[in-house]
Design a protein around this motif. Structure first.
Motif, PDB file in Angstrom:
ATOM      1  N   ALA A 156     -10.800  17.487  -0.521  1.00 22.66           N
ATOM      2  CA  ALA A 156     -11.098  16.462  -1.526  1.00 22.66           C
ATOM      3  C   ALA A 156      -9.968  15.446  -1.676  1.00 22.66           C
ATOM      4  CB  ALA A 156     -11.386  17.119  -2.872  1.00 22.66           C
ATOM      5  N   ARG A 157      -8.814  15.707  -1.069  1.00 17.53           N
ATOM      6  CA  ARG A 157      -7.659  14.826  -1.264  1.00 17.53           C
ATOM      7  C   ARG A 157      -7.375  13.980  -0.011  1.00 17.53           C
ATOM      8  NH1 ARG A 157      -4.948  19.603  -3.546  1.00 17.53           N
ATOM      9  NH2 ARG A 157      -3.245  19.440  -2.035  1.00 17.53           N
ATOM     10  N   THR A 158      -8.346  13.875   0.879  1.00 12.15           N
ATOM     11  CA  THR A 158      -8.123  13.141   2.121  1.00 12.15           C
ATOM     12  C   THR A 158      -8.769  11.762   2.090  1.00 12.15           C
ATOM     13  OG1 THR A 158     -10.108  14.046   3.158  1.00 12.15           O
ATOM     14  CG2 THR A 158      -8.073  15.302   3.413  1.00 12.15           C
ATOM     15  N   PHE A 159      -8.348  10.894   3.012  1.00  6.84           N
ATOM     16  CA  PHE A 159      -8.976   9.586   3.177  1.00  6.84           C
ATOM     17  C   PHE A 159     -10.372   9.749   3.766  1.00  6.84           C
ATOM     18  CE2 PHE A 159      -4.453   8.136   3.635  1.00  6.84           C
ATOM     19  CZ  PHE A 159      -4.444   7.265   2.563  1.00  6.84           C
ATOM     20  N   ASP A 160     -11.266   8.823   3.421  1.00  4.42           N
ATOM     21  CA  ASP A 160     -12.547   8.780   4.121  1.00  4.42           C
ATOM     22  C   ASP A 160     -12.354   8.043   5.447  1.00  4.42           C
ATOM     23  OD1 ASP A 160     -12.303   6.099   3.470  1.00  4.42           O
ATOM     24  OD2 ASP A 160     -13.930   6.103   2.001  1.00  4.42           O
ATOM     25  N   GLY A 161     -13.430   7.807   6.200  1.00  3.27           N
ATOM     26  CA  GLY A 161     -13.313   7.198   7.521  1.00  3.27           C
ATOM     27  C   GLY A 161     -12.639   5.842   7.504  1.00  3.27           C
ATOM     28  N   GLU A 162     -13.076   4.965   6.586  1.00  7.41           N
ATOM     29  CA  GLU A 162     -12.475   3.635   6.508  1.00  7.41           C
ATOM     30  C   GLU A 162     -11.020   3.729   6.075  1.00  7.41           C
ATOM     31  OE1 GLU A 162     -13.526  -0.787   4.675  1.00  7.41           O
ATOM     32  OE2 GLU A 162     -14.260   1.006   3.657  1.00  7.41           O
ATOM     33  N   GLY A 163     -10.758   4.625   5.131  1.00  4.18           N
ATOM     34  CA  GLY A 163      -9.383   4.798   4.668  1.00  4.18           C
ATOM     35  C   GLY A 163      -8.465   5.268   5.784  1.00  4.18           C
ATOM     36  N   MET A 164      -8.961   6.195   6.638  1.00 10.84           N
ATOM     37  CA  MET A 164      -8.152   6.684   7.748  1.00 10.84           C
ATOM     38  C   MET A 164      -7.864   5.567   8.753  1.00 10.84           C
ATOM     39  SD  MET A 164      -9.283  10.586   8.673  1.00 10.84           S
ATOM     40  CE  MET A 164     -11.046  10.259   8.755  1.00 10.84           C
ATOM     41  N   TYR A 165      -8.878   4.714   8.994  1.00  3.14           N
ATOM     42  CA  TYR A 165      -8.677   3.625   9.945  1.00  3.14           C
ATOM     43  C   TYR A 165      -7.543   2.710   9.495  1.00  3.14           C
ATOM     44  CZ  TYR A 165      -9.360  -0.673  12.561  1.00  3.14           C
ATOM     45  OH  TYR A 165      -9.138  -1.790  13.334  1.00  3.14           O
ATOM     46  N   TRP A 166      -7.596   2.275   8.226  1.00  2.00           N
ATOM     47  CA  TRP A 166      -6.581   1.350   7.756  1.00  2.00           C
ATOM     48  C   TRP A 166      -5.246   2.038   7.514  1.00  2.00           C
ATOM     49  CZ3 TRP A 166      -7.199  -3.282   9.026  1.00  2.00           C
ATOM     50  CH2 TRP A 166      -8.456  -3.860   9.045  1.00  2.00           C
ATOM     51  N   ALA A 167      -5.259   3.325   7.213  1.00  4.03           N
ATOM     52  CA  ALA A 167      -3.997   4.058   7.110  1.00  4.03           C
ATOM     53  C   ALA A 167      -3.299   4.096   8.461  1.00  4.03           C
ATOM     54  CB  ALA A 167      -4.256   5.474   6.598  1.00  4.03           C
ATOM     55  N   ALA A 168      -4.077   4.307   9.531  1.00  5.92           N
ATOM     56  CA  ALA A 168      -3.499   4.304  10.870  1.00  5.92           C
ATOM     57  C   ALA A 168      -2.920   2.937  11.209  1.00  5.92           C
ATOM     58  CB  ALA A 168      -4.552   4.702  11.902  1.00  5.92           C
ATOM     59  N   ARG A 169      -3.620   1.866  10.827  1.00  6.84           N
ATOM     60  CA  ARG A 169      -3.115   0.522  11.099  1.00  6.84           C
ATOM     61  C   ARG A 169      -1.839   0.238  10.309  1.00  6.84           C
ATOM     62  NH1 ARG A 169      -3.635  -1.323  15.402  1.00  6.84           N
ATOM     63  NH2 ARG A 169      -3.332  -3.446  14.646  1.00  6.84           N
ATOM     64  N   ARG A 170      -1.740   0.759   9.091  1.00  3.53           N
ATOM     65  CA  ARG A 170      -0.508   0.579   8.312  1.00  3.53           C
ATOM     66  C   ARG A 170       0.667   1.304   8.979  1.00  3.53           C
ATOM     67  NH1 ARG A 170      -1.309  -1.970   3.554  1.00  3.53           N
ATOM     68  NH2 ARG A 170      -3.413  -1.908   2.643  1.00  3.53           N
ATOM     69  N   VAL A 171       0.399   2.475   9.523  1.00  2.00           N
ATOM     70  CA  VAL A 171       1.456   3.208  10.219  1.00  2.00           C
ATOM     71  C   VAL A 171       1.871   2.449  11.478  1.00  2.00           C
ATOM     72  CG1 VAL A 171       2.018   5.350  11.440  1.00  2.00           C
ATOM     73  CG2 VAL A 171       0.735   5.440   9.291  1.00  2.00           C
ATOM     74  N   GLY A 191       0.780  -1.229   0.000  1.00  5.03           N
ATOM     75  CA  GLY A 191       0.000   0.000   0.000  1.00  5.03           C
ATOM     76  C   GLY A 191       0.807   1.271   0.000  1.00  5.03           C
ATOM     77  N   PHE A 192       2.081   1.222   0.347  1.00  2.00           N
ATOM     78  CA  PHE A 192       2.865   2.447   0.486  1.00  2.00           C
ATOM     79  C   PHE A 192       3.503   2.871  -0.840  1.00  2.00           C
ATOM     80  CE2 PHE A 192       2.446   1.674   4.992  1.00  2.00           C
ATOM     81  CZ  PHE A 192       2.433   2.947   5.528  1.00  2.00           C
ATOM     82  N   ASP A 193       2.641   3.115  -1.840  1.00  2.00           N
ATOM     83  CA  ASP A 193       3.155   3.685  -3.077  1.00  2.00           C
ATOM     84  C   ASP A 193       3.110   5.205  -2.976  1.00  2.00           C
ATOM     85  OD1 ASP A 193       0.469   4.303  -3.326  1.00  2.00           O
ATOM     86  OD2 ASP A 193       0.072   2.771  -4.832  1.00  2.00           O
ATOM     87  N   SER A 194       3.528   5.906  -4.020  1.00  2.00           N
ATOM     88  CA  SER A 194       3.631   7.365  -3.970  1.00  2.00           C
ATOM     89  C   SER A 194       2.274   8.031  -3.779  1.00  2.00           C
ATOM     90  CB  SER A 194       4.287   7.885  -5.253  1.00  2.00           C
ATOM     91  OG  SER A 194       3.544   7.479  -6.403  1.00  2.00           O
ATOM     92  N   SER A 195       1.209   7.470  -4.370  1.00  2.00           N
ATOM     93  CA  SER A 195      -0.115   8.083  -4.235  1.00  2.00           C
ATOM     94  C   SER A 195      -0.642   7.935  -2.808  1.00  2.00           C
ATOM     95  CB  SER A 195      -1.096   7.457  -5.234  1.00  2.00           C
ATOM     96  OG  SER A 195      -1.269   6.074  -4.985  1.00  2.00           O
ATOM     97  N   PHE A 196      -0.377   6.778  -2.176  1.00  2.00           N
ATOM     98  CA  PHE A 196      -0.824   6.580  -0.806  1.00  2.00           C
ATOM     99  C   PHE A 196      -0.088   7.528   0.131  1.00  2.00           C
ATOM    100  CE2 PHE A 196      -0.301   4.631   3.377  1.00  2.00           C
ATOM    101  CZ  PHE A 196      -1.614   4.328   3.711  1.00  2.00           C
ATOM    102  N   ILE A 197       1.220   7.659  -0.063  1.00  2.00           N
ATOM    103  CA  ILE A 197       2.003   8.566   0.785  1.00  2.00           C
ATOM    104  C   ILE A 197       1.514   9.995   0.626  1.00  2.00           C
ATOM    105  CG2 ILE A 197       4.297   9.569   1.110  1.00  2.00           C
ATOM    106  CD1 ILE A 197       5.483   6.827   0.477  1.00  2.00           C
ATOM    107  N   ARG A 198       1.235  10.404  -0.596  1.00  2.00           N
ATOM    108  CA  ARG A 198       0.753  11.765  -0.835  1.00  2.00           C
ATOM    109  C   ARG A 198      -0.599  11.995  -0.154  1.00  2.00           C
ATOM    110  NH1 ARG A 198       1.519  11.647  -5.729  1.00  2.00           N
ATOM    111  NH2 ARG A 198      -0.552  10.997  -6.470  1.00  2.00           N
ATOM    112  N   LYS A 199      -1.482  11.001  -0.237  1.00  2.00           N
ATOM    113  CA  LYS A 199      -2.798  11.150   0.386  1.00  2.00           C
ATOM    114  C   LYS A 199      -2.682  11.125   1.907  1.00  2.00           C
ATOM    115  CE  LYS A 199      -7.520   9.847  -0.653  1.00  2.00           C
ATOM    116  NZ  LYS A 199      -8.384   9.033  -1.545  1.00  2.00           N
ATOM    117  N   LEU A 200      -1.745  10.352   2.427  1.00  2.00           N
ATOM    118  CA  LEU A 200      -1.522  10.315   3.865  1.00  2.00           C
ATOM    119  C   LEU A 200      -1.068  11.686   4.367  1.00  2.00           C
ATOM    120  CD1 LEU A 200      -1.530   8.283   6.256  1.00  2.00           C
ATOM    121  CD2 LEU A 200       0.899   7.883   5.788  1.00  2.00           C
TER     122      LEU A 200
END
Length: 482
Positions: free
Chosen positions: A427-442, A402-411
């Motif tokens: 408009a360039r942010t994660f939605d609720g589910e996206g934020m949850y899994w982004a936090a788990r990836r971190v 998941g840690f490609d350039s687009s994911f890092i930019r959105k993070l």
């Protein structure tokens, strides 16, 4: 013994006599109650000192907010110490019996001490935390089924004390205890508990032992993938006199109102397999405990944030993500030393930039520019993420899922939006589910970085990921785990 002594998350009540140090003649009867949510509460049937002093305090003639140490002895003969005690309530009925209530967040049962820091009298401590048996790989119960005889034979074997790890100031061992009872509710029960023990090379204070125990408990939490609250803590020492002139090492139990996420212990019906057990940790890196303590001060700010987001289950998703990113930034800043330019080059650069500020610049703008230049050599969040992902990719032979350039930019955009709430980023942010899994990836990245700092090779870590269902999917896939 019929059962283990009360732990930090147990409640109990003791009656006895209590006094202030060096004033043993002024004994006051009272009832001591300990509760994990309220701490220790001592209700005295009387007051310490002369009644005139109590009246003076009641009418504002003397300070009544100073911390005190209270000693006592229970009806069972156990010495008790309440450290940093506060008088929170006093009543002086006329006529009637004056009485007062004290609270303390540091209760010692088994010894009279006056300080948790200054008295180096304890040579050893034992402690437990949630799921410690799983982390230590202790399996004390075995059973044999005889279908023909229609019997089941259960054998409980107490884990012997064995060496676990060493540190330049102490050694760590693992041990177990066996308890049984025949209470009517169960008819007969056997309970085997596991503990870790710290043996100091010379006697140390209560807080010294508690500090080391807490750090080892946090190490186990990191390896387990979730926070494991401390559930029991006891010390050995000083020696106590017995009849016939004999002596034995005192058994001292410590209680405190510890603050953990989700109000402490969580009722789990199924134990979770640790990402890395204690024996595996030492097998992969025999010096892991020494490395953990050597580096603890450097990455402890990141660790505090890490446990905040992994122990607290009721938290807004965007706040969890912000704290996770902050933990990653702090870890990278405290351990990598990365900078955009070399320090010598940056010093010249910064001086040149400051000198170039126009003379007619307003004081507010000048102050802002000075602040910007002072931190200008710090990598940006995007640069830090790229550096971390590159480092892990080189070590593990593949990029974290998941840690490609687009994911890092959105993070980065999501962090910036929820920090500044700039409309152009919405408009360039994660939605609720996206934020949850982004936090788990971190959280996954942080876990891997911590384990690497303990001297564990990436080739040893990779197979361990497969035991953690969520981490395994997050590492290998860009999709959300299902």
């Amino acid at each position: 013994m019929a059962g283990p002594p009360p732990g930090i998350y147990d409640s109990f009540t003791e009656r006895g006599l209590f006094w202030l140090p060096n004033k043993r003649d002024d004994e006051v009867p009272g009832t001591l109650t300990y509760d994990p949510e309220k701490g220790a509460v001592l209700e005295l049937l009387g007051v310490f000192g002369e009644l005139n002093d109590a009246l003076a305090k009641a009418f504002g003639g003397a300070r009544d907010d100073e911390e005190q140490v209270i000693h006592g002895v229970t009806t069972k003969g156990k010495p008790v110490s309440l450290l940093r005690a506060h008088d929170i309530h006093r009543q002086l009925p006329m006529p009637g019996i004056p009485h007062e209530t004290w609270t303390s967040n540091q209760l010692v049962v088994g010894a009279h001490i006056t300080s948790a820091d200054d008295e180096a009298i304890f040579s050893k401590c034992y402690f437990r935390f949630e799921d410690i048996e799983t982390w230590l790989e202790h399996a004390p119960f075995t059973n044999v089924v005889d279908n023909a005889a229609r019997t089941v034979t259960v054998v409980a074997e107490t884990p012997r004390e064995v060496f676990f790890a060493s540190h330049e100031e102490f050694t760590v061992s693992s041990v177990g205890s066996l308890y049984s009872n025949n209470k009517p509710a169960t008819h007969y029960a056997v309970d085997v508990t596991s503990q870790l023990a710290i043996t100091a090379k010379e006697p140390r204070s209560l807080n010294w032992h508690l500090n080391r125990a807490a750090r080892l408990q946090e190490l186990a939490s990191l390896c387990s993938g979730h926070y494991l609250p401390l559930t029991a803590f006891e010390l050995r020492g000083p020696d106590q006199e017995l009849s016939g002139g004999k002596r034995r090492m005192g058994e001292v139990h410590f209680y405190a109102q510890l603050i953990h996420g989700s109000n402490g212990l969580i009722d789990r019906s199924k134990r979770r397999t640790p990402m890395l057990t204690g024996p595996e940790l030492i097998r992969f890196s025999s010096n892991a405990v020494q490395l953990w303590f050597d580096q603890f001060d450097a990455f402890s700010p990141a660790l505090r944030l890490f446990f905040t987001i992994t122990a607290e289950h009721q938290m807004f998703t965007n706040i969890r993500l912000l704290l996770a990113i902050q933990a990653l930034e702090v870890f990278h800043r405290r351990t990598s030393g990365d900078a955009v330019m070399t320090e010598d080059t940056f010093e010249t650069f910064a001086q040149t930039m400051v000198a170039a500020i126009p003379a007619d610049t307003s004081p507010a703008m000048r102050e802002k520019l000075h602040t910007l230049y002072r931190f200008a050599n710090e990598p940006t969040l995007k640069q830090r993420l790229r550096s971390i992902v590159t480092s892990l990719t080189e070590a593990f032979g593949e990029r974290p899922g998941g840690f490609d350039s687009s994911f890092i930019r959105k993070l980065v955009d999501t962090r910036n939006y929820y920090t500044h709430f700039s409309e152009e980023l919405r408009a360039r942010t994660f939605d609720g589910e996206g934020m949850y899994w982004a936090a788990r990836r971190v959280v996954l990245l942080l876990t891997l970085l911590f384990l690497q700092r303990l001297g564990i090779n990436a080739n040893d870590i990779k197979p361990l990921l497969k035991r953690h269902r969520e981490f395994a999917k997050l590492w290998s896939e860009a999709k959300f785990p299902r």
